[in-house]
Design an enzyme around this catalytic site. Structure first.
Site, mmCIF file in Angstrom:
data_model
loop_
_atom_site.group_PDB
_atom_site.id
_atom_site.type_symbol
_atom_site.label_atom_id
_atom_site.label_comp_id
_atom_site.label_asym_id
_atom_site.label_seq_id
_atom_site.Cartn_x
_atom_site.Cartn_y
_atom_site.Cartn_z
ATOM 1 N N SER A 160 0.848 -1.189 0.000
ATOM 2 C CA SER A 160 0.000 0.000 0.000
ATOM 3 C C SER A 160 0.883 1.239 0.000
ATOM 4 O O SER A 160 2.006 1.207 0.538
ATOM 5 C CB SER A 160 -0.861 -0.007 1.263
ATOM 6 N N TYR A 173 -0.457 -0.803 9.922
ATOM 7 C CA TYR A 173 -0.740 -1.210 8.549
ATOM 8 C C TYR A 173 0.473 -0.921 7.645
ATOM 9 O O TYR A 173 0.875 -1.756 6.830
ATOM 10 C CB TYR A 173 -1.980 -0.430 8.097
ATOM 11 N N LYS A 177 2.619 -3.598 5.573
ATOM 12 C CA LYS A 177 2.618 -3.521 4.112
ATOM 13 C C LYS A 177 4.037 -3.389 3.560
ATOM 14 O O LYS A 177 4.341 -3.907 2.479
ATOM 15 C CB LYS A 177 1.748 -2.350 3.651
#
Ligand code: NAI
Length: 311
Positions: A160, A173, A177
């Site tokens: 991401s 996150y 990622k």
């Protein structure tokens, strides 16, 4: 050679078996439908939980399987939780039992637990790492030996922009990622001999994960999951690239790279923090910066500089 130069005009997956994790909705569903529309037999995996990872239901995966079957394709639903190795191994076994092999793994399943780092609990940090990073590790591990034996494999990780570049409120996150990029870099080296290619997709699309982040419906309309699925397929066909981070969204396609500047050499008498700061302009100078083929290339470069300075 220019990557992609030798790719045949029409890409088919007709002799291929694919597993797509988190394919009950959003991007995973689009990947599964796109693969199936070009002939792949697809395991539609989804735990069927909420965006934060709570709950469980097999309905979403079943519905996608039905869509594929209705369109004349072949698919099976699977409810494995990607964080559970036994469930994932059973999923791979069911694909092998049904179709005899697994050629493609799309590691797509994911959840969000957004909070600023100050407010985030370690449990929320761990859970997000567990689903995105360990989930991809567990699924990849479950097909790795099979792909080595077949001497064929195509694996897509899902990163991401939040990991590649950062995003307020997504430290867990983002870390997970970016970890997937690190995983890809080494798997590429270990899989090369067996024609296992590993690439990473950096999507941006309107899904339940992003619907409240981009409130303008006109913009959301442009950010179709299908435009990202197109990029996904480009990363997992026979002549796919290797070790590529493909960014895709709203019909835009780009590549993200980790580059290292050529840098400088300081003899031991000058190795002080003051000297590093003094030479900062030369250290950050992009002229001659490169994407290194593997970690050892960095050591090699510095030792070459040191040896050249001693001559
Ligand atoms: P989504 O929430 O619609 O899809 C994720 C799917 O993964 C859900 O169907 C969920 O049930 C499933 N899932 C969650 N935990 C699971 C588990 N433990 N085992 C099996 N399945 C599980 O979200 P979206 O947007 O389709 O995301 C897909 C991937 O793309 C995720 O990895 C996400 O981080 C990534 N991504 C999405 C972006 C976007 O703009 N939508 C941007 C960047 C990355």
């Amino acid at each position: 050679m220019r990557q992609g130069a030798g790719v045949k005009m029409s890409i088919s997956f007709s002799d291929r078996v694919a597993i797509v994790t988190g394919a009950g909705g959003g991007l995973g569903r689009a990947h599964a439908l796109a693969l199936a529309s070009r002939g792949a037999r697809v395991v539609v995996n989804d735990l069927g939980g909420a965006r934060d990872g709570t709950g469980q239901s097999s309905e979403a995966a079943q519905a996608v399987v039905q869509e594929i079957i209705d369109a004349g394709g072949e698919a099976i639903a699977n409810g494995a939780n990607v964080t559970q190795p036994e469930e994932v191994e059973a999923m791979v076994a069911s694909a092998v039992e049904r179709w005899g092999r697994v050629d493609i793994l799309i590691n797509n399943a994911g959840i969000l637990r957004d909070k600023t780092f100050a407010k985030m609990t370690l449990d929320d940090f761990r859970l997000v790492l567990d689903v995105h990073l360990m989930g991809s590790v567990i699924c990849t591990k479950a097909v790795w030996e099979l792909m080595r034996q077949q001497a064929y494999g195509r694996i897509v990780m899902t990163t991401s922009s939040s990991g590649l570049y950062g995003n307020f409120g997504q430290s867990n996150y983002g870390a997970a990622k970016m970890g997937l990029v690190g995983l890809m870099n080494t798997l590429v080296l270990e899989g090369k001999k067996y024609d296992i290619r590993v690439n990473t997709l950096a999507p941006t699309a309107a899904t339940r994960m992003t619907e409240d982040i981009i409130p303008d419906p006109k913009l959301l309309e442009l950010l179709t999951p299908e435009s990202v699925a197109t990029g996904c397929l480009a990363l997992c066909h026979d002549e796919a690239p290797n070790r590529t981070i493909l960014c895709a969204g709203a019909g835009g396609y780009a590549v993200s790279r980790i580059l290292e500047t050529d840098g400088i050499y300081l003899p031991s008498a000058q190795q002080s923090p003051e000297a590093v700061i003094k030479h900062w302009d030369a250290i950050v100078d992009p002229d001659g910066q490169k994407e290194l083929a593997f970690g050892g290339k960095q050591t090699e470069k510095f030792l070459t500089k040191a040896a050249a300075a001693k001559k």
